[in-house]
Scaffold this motif. Structure first.
Motif, PDB file in Angstrom:
ATOM      1  N   THR A 428     135.634 -14.628 -89.555  1.00 42.79           N
ATOM      2  CA  THR A 428     134.415 -15.431 -89.599  1.00 42.79           C
ATOM      3  C   THR A 428     133.188 -14.559 -89.403  1.00 42.79           C
ATOM      4  O   THR A 428     133.292 -13.401 -88.958  1.00 42.79           O
ATOM      5  CB  THR A 428     134.458 -16.546 -88.521  1.00 42.79           C
ATOM      6  OG1 THR A 428     133.362 -17.426 -88.688  1.00 42.79           O
ATOM      7  CG2 THR A 428     134.415 -15.955 -87.123  1.00 42.79           C
ATOM      8  N   ASN A 429     132.043 -15.108 -89.735  1.00 43.99           N
ATOM      9  CA  ASN A 429     130.760 -14.450 -89.515  1.00 43.99           C
ATOM     10  C   ASN A 429     129.810 -15.462 -88.906  1.00 43.99           C
ATOM     11  O   ASN A 429     129.174 -16.250 -89.614  1.00 43.99           O
ATOM     12  CB  ASN A 429     130.191 -13.894 -90.823  1.00 43.99           C
ATOM     13  CG  ASN A 429     128.794 -13.336 -90.640  1.00 43.99           C
ATOM     14  OD1 ASN A 429     128.427 -12.919 -89.545  1.00 43.99           O
ATOM     15  ND2 ASN A 429     127.996 -13.346 -91.695  1.00 43.99           N
ATOM     16  N   ASP A 430     129.739 -15.466 -87.582  1.00 41.09           N
ATOM     17  CA  ASP A 430     128.867 -16.416 -86.878  1.00 41.09           C
ATOM     18  C   ASP A 430     127.502 -15.823 -86.561  1.00 41.09           C
ATOM     19  O   ASP A 430     126.728 -16.423 -85.807  1.00 41.09           O
ATOM     20  CB  ASP A 430     129.546 -16.878 -85.581  1.00 41.09           C
ATOM     21  CG  ASP A 430     130.756 -17.761 -85.851  1.00 41.09           C
ATOM     22  OD1 ASP A 430     130.866 -18.268 -86.983  1.00 41.09           O
ATOM     23  OD2 ASP A 430     131.592 -17.932 -84.948  1.00 41.09           O
ATOM     24  N   ALA A 431     127.203 -14.635 -87.153  1.00 39.23           N
ATOM     25  CA  ALA A 431     125.888 -14.027 -86.927  1.00 39.23           C
ATOM     26  C   ALA A 431     124.768 -14.901 -87.468  1.00 39.23           C
ATOM     27  O   ALA A 431     123.608 -14.769 -87.056  1.00 39.23           O
ATOM     28  CB  ALA A 431     125.833 -12.649 -87.572  1.00 39.23           C
ATOM     29  N   TRP A 432     125.093 -15.793 -88.409  1.00 41.03           N
ATOM     30  CA  TRP A 432     124.098 -16.738 -88.935  1.00 41.03           C
ATOM     31  C   TRP A 432     123.435 -17.532 -87.811  1.00 41.03           C
ATOM     32  O   TRP A 432     122.288 -17.955 -87.926  1.00 41.03           O
ATOM     33  CB  TRP A 432     124.766 -17.714 -89.892  1.00 41.03           C
ATOM     34  CG  TRP A 432     125.117 -17.159 -91.231  1.00 41.03           C
ATOM     35  CD1 TRP A 432     126.338 -16.721 -91.649  1.00 41.03           C
ATOM     36  CD2 TRP A 432     124.238 -16.987 -92.357  1.00 41.03           C
ATOM     37  NE1 TRP A 432     126.286 -16.292 -92.956  1.00 41.03           N
ATOM     38  CE2 TRP A 432     125.000 -16.444 -93.413  1.00 41.03           C
ATOM     39  CE3 TRP A 432     122.880 -17.241 -92.565  1.00 41.03           C
ATOM     40  CZ2 TRP A 432     124.461 -16.154 -94.659  1.00 41.03           C
ATOM     41  CZ3 TRP A 432     122.340 -16.954 -93.813  1.00 41.03           C
ATOM     42  CH2 TRP A 432     123.110 -16.418 -94.841  1.00 41.03           C
ATOM     43  N   PHE A 433     124.165 -17.774 -86.725  1.00 43.08           N
ATOM     44  CA  PHE A 433     123.714 -18.730 -85.708  1.00 43.08           C
ATOM     45  C   PHE A 433     123.193 -18.062 -84.447  1.00 43.08           C
ATOM     46  O   PHE A 433     122.774 -18.757 -83.513  1.00 43.08           O
ATOM     47  CB  PHE A 433     124.851 -19.697 -85.381  1.00 43.08           C
ATOM     48  CG  PHE A 433     125.444 -20.315 -86.609  1.00 43.08           C
ATOM     49  CD1 PHE A 433     124.704 -21.178 -87.394  1.00 43.08           C
ATOM     50  CD2 PHE A 433     126.721 -19.992 -87.023  1.00 43.08           C
ATOM     51  CE1 PHE A 433     125.222 -21.721 -88.546  1.00 43.08           C
ATOM     52  CE2 PHE A 433     127.258 -20.536 -88.171  1.00 43.08           C
ATOM     53  CZ  PHE A 433     126.510 -21.406 -88.943  1.00 43.08           C
ATOM     54  N   GLY A 434     123.218 -16.716 -84.413  1.00 48.51           N
ATOM     55  CA  GLY A 434     122.641 -16.012 -83.279  1.00 48.51           C
ATOM     56  C   GLY A 434     123.396 -16.270 -81.981  1.00 48.51           C
ATOM     57  O   GLY A 434     124.500 -16.812 -81.967  1.00 48.51           O
ATOM     58  N   ASP A 435     122.769 -15.879 -80.886  1.00 52.01           N
ATOM     59  CA  ASP A 435     123.381 -16.014 -79.562  1.00 52.01           C
ATOM     60  C   ASP A 435     123.114 -17.419 -79.026  1.00 52.01           C
ATOM     61  O   ASP A 435     122.293 -17.641 -78.140  1.00 52.01           O
ATOM     62  CB  ASP A 435     122.813 -14.947 -78.626  1.00 52.01           C
ATOM     63  CG  ASP A 435     123.605 -14.833 -77.334  1.00 52.01           C
ATOM     64  OD1 ASP A 435     124.616 -15.545 -77.189  1.00 52.01           O
ATOM     65  OD2 ASP A 435     123.208 -14.040 -76.464  1.00 52.01           O
ATOM     66  N   THR A 436     123.837 -18.384 -79.596  1.00 51.09           N
ATOM     67  CA  THR A 436     123.659 -19.804 -79.285  1.00 51.09           C
ATOM     68  C   THR A 436     125.027 -20.396 -78.927  1.00 51.09           C
ATOM     69  O   THR A 436     126.045 -19.695 -78.971  1.00 51.09           O
ATOM     70  CB  THR A 436     123.094 -20.549 -80.511  1.00 51.09           C
ATOM     71  OG1 THR A 436     124.068 -20.511 -81.565  1.00 51.09           O
ATOM     72  CG2 THR A 436     121.802 -19.907 -80.995  1.00 51.09           C
ATOM     73  N   PRO A 437     125.095 -21.680 -78.604  1.00 48.28           N
ATOM     74  CA  PRO A 437     126.407 -22.287 -78.349  1.00 48.28           C
ATOM     75  C   PRO A 437     127.344 -22.283 -79.548  1.00 48.28           C
ATOM     76  O   PRO A 437     128.562 -22.390 -79.382  1.00 48.28           O
ATOM     77  CB  PRO A 437     126.053 -23.723 -77.943  1.00 48.28           C
ATOM     78  CG  PRO A 437     124.672 -23.633 -77.397  1.00 48.28           C
ATOM     79  CD  PRO A 437     123.989 -22.583 -78.221  1.00 48.28           C
ATOM     80  N   GLY A 438     126.806 -22.154 -80.768  1.00 45.14           N
ATOM     81  CA  GLY A 438     127.629 -22.261 -81.966  1.00 45.14           C
ATOM     82  C   GLY A 438     128.848 -21.366 -81.981  1.00 45.14           C
ATOM     83  O   GLY A 438     129.988 -21.844 -82.174  1.00 45.14           O
ATOM     84  N   PRO A 439     128.708 -20.041 -81.805  1.00 49.25           N
ATOM     85  CA  PRO A 439     129.889 -19.174 -81.826  1.00 49.25           C
ATOM     86  C   PRO A 439     130.900 -19.504 -80.730  1.00 49.25           C
ATOM     87  O   PRO A 439     132.115 -19.363 -80.938  1.00 49.25           O
ATOM     88  CB  PRO A 439     129.292 -17.776 -81.623  1.00 49.25           C
ATOM     89  CG  PRO A 439     127.897 -17.882 -82.164  1.00 49.25           C
ATOM     90  CD  PRO A 439     127.455 -19.265 -81.791  1.00 49.25           C
TER      91      PRO A 439
END
Length: 531
Positions: A428-439
């Motif tokens: 996966t690539n969760d860098a789209w969402f930054g340092d947030t709860p998403g990852p």
């Protein structure tokens, strides 16, 4: 408790909607990165008391009688989804000059839409409402149906399903090896709402007793299953290296950074193992790690071969292209490649479950004529979906079940072949969402897939969280968010699950039937008692 319940029941109008919103917002704290499951024991009783206060006049029209209950459910859902999904807007800020206009749609519009499922849940429950345990059972059935529908309607988006609130840690995840997420959603609402029974009508003691018994069984089974050994993996043991490069998303979509990004992955791949660790047999790169079409760059395959030692395998996310025929543009796939030490592609799998508006544009001809485009896919037409899921078979015969990006949030994505595979693979690539709860939320949901299937998982994420997770959902090794580096470990074994998919579906509908029967009986008794 009764005084608080009375005040909430008497609320009306905007005050009632606002308290419903706050209750939903509070329920959000049950999800990562917080994982405070106790918050649900406050938010759901408040929801019950708000519904208790709905008393439309029998002479009013059908719509006016249904609207108050639906609005409470919508307010609760809006607070829950707004608080839990606001971070989706970060993806639109990567190319803010192109997509910033859509920020309100992602941050407010999507939660407002998802809240309609909870509005329907409360509306359903209100049709069977009574003064005792029956209303708790009705609410559980309503939410069970709503979450079940949310898992597949409009391709499905079961993110932060209520059941995850009851499974914040491996101890509380083990029930997922016996019953499916839909059942856990249903029973979790019953248990979470049970404090509303204190000091209320008929069946309160029975309802509270049942809730305590369910919660105790949930915890007790967790202790039991965690005490069981994981099956030893086949010999010889396989050592896996997870590569977490932490590439900023703005750089990943910058053509000038392609060569640098590729070299960073290669450098991490050839890094020596830590002391007392074996050389890795398998190196895993995250989703779309290769920043160009690999089959059109033979030099890149040569560079990979130069870095891999004899017998090593690279498993990497990449974009794959395919000729669509004369006069048609090529098709693009979000894929996983298996590459051997000679630079040969020896296996591939394409993503089946694409992200609407992210990887492809629904109603493309219409929406593209309005100037819209998908966020994460820069190629014309976005990505194409695979027609079927293919296991990745390694040269040594071991198999991986591929789950690309958010495919890991769908329990039903793992079919029979997934249970037969040696390991689940989530890139996966969760860098789209930054340092947030998403990852963190994404990792938590992927973690549950191991318990459901009894199969360990290799998870490689560009910015984190990368990890090896065993068949009980226990983290073996991992790399935290935004930690650049590699980690090596041997692959753990599997565990036998007590039930299969068909049995779990039957348990879900049986539980729904029992709770609905309780709601109906309680409703009839309540009606007779008030006549």
């Amino acid at each position: 408790m009764e005084r608080l319940a009375g005040k909430i029941i008497l609320l009306s109008g905007a005050s009632r909607a606002f308290v419903g919103f706050l209750a939903g917002l509070l329920a959000m704290f049950t999800q990562p990165p917080f994982g405070i499951f106790a918050a649900a024991f406050v938010s759901f009783p408040i929801l019950v008391w708000l519904i208790d206060g709905v008393a439309p006049h029998p002479d009013e029209g059908l719509l006016r009688r249904l609207l108050p209950a639906a609005s409470i459910g919508w307010s609760f859902g809006f607070g829950y989804f707004l608080g839990g999904l606001w971070w989706l807007g970060n993806a639109l800020l990567v190319e803010a000059d192109v997509f910033a206009w859509a920020l309100p749609l992602a941050v407010i519009g999507l939660p407002a839409f998802l809240a309609l499922f909870y509005a329907a849940a409360v509306l359903f429950a209100r049709c069977f409402w009574s003064d005792g345990v029956g209303r708790i059972a009705a609410l559980a059935v309503g939410f069970g149906l709503a979450e079940w529908l949310r898992s597949f309607v409009f391709t499905g988006f079961p993110w932060n399903a209520i059941g995850y609130a009851a499974m914040p840690m491996p101890l509380m995840m083990q029930s997922a090896s016996v019953v499916n997420l839909s059942t856990i959603n249903t029973l979790a609402v019953f248990v979470f709402a049970s404090p509303a029974l204190v000091g209320t009508g008929r069946g309160a003691r029975i309802g509270l007793g049942a809730a305590v018994a369910l919660f105790a069984a949930h915890i007790g089974f967790g202790y039991y299953r965690l005490s069981l050994p994981v099956t030893a993996p086949p010999e010889p043991q396989t050592t896996v290296r997870l590569v977490q490069p932490v590439i900023d998303q703005a750089k990943k979509i910058d053509d000038r950074e392609r060569a640098t990004i590729f070299e960073q992955h290669l450098a991490l791949t050839r890094a020596p193992p830590a002391p007392k660790h074996q050389r890795p047999d398998i190196v895993v790169w995250p989703e779309t790690s290769v920043p160009f079409i690999l089959t059109e760059n033979p030099d890149a395959l040569t560079r990979i071969a130069d870095v891999l030692e004899e017998g090593q395998i690279l498993v990497t996310g990449a974009v794959r292209t395919e000729d669509a025929g004369a006069g048609l543009p090529p098709r693009y796939y979000n894929s996983i490649y298996v590459i051997d030490d000679r630079g040969q592609i020896v296996g591939a799998a394409d993503k089946m479950h694409l992200v609407p508006f992210g990887e492809y544009l629904p109603f493309e001809q219409l929406l593209s004529s309005w100037g819209l485009s998908s966020v994460a896919a820069s190629m014309p037409g976005g990505f194409s979906a695979a027609r079927s899921r293919a296991l990745l078979t390694l040269p040594d015969g071991r198999t991986m079940y591929p789950l690309i990006c958010y495919e890991a949030i769908f329990p039903d994505e793992i079919d029979g072949s997934g249970h037969m595979a040696d390991v689940l693979l989530n890139v996966t690539n969760d860098a789209w969402f930054g340092d947030t709860p998403g990852p963190r939320q994404h990792f938590h949901q992927a973690q549950l897939r191991t318990v459901e299937s009894g199969t360990p998982m290799i998870r490689s994420a560009n910015s984190g969280i990368s990890a090896i997770i065993d068949a009980r959902g226990v983290l073996v090794v991992g790399l935290g968010y935004n930690y650049k580096g590699v980690v090596d470990t041997t692959l753990p074994g599997k565990m036998i699950t007590a039930t299969n998919t068909i049995t779990r579906d039957r348990i879900f509908w049986f539980a729904m039937g029992v709770l609905l029967l309780i709601a109906i009986i309680s409703r009839r008794s309540f009606s007779y008692g008030t006549n």
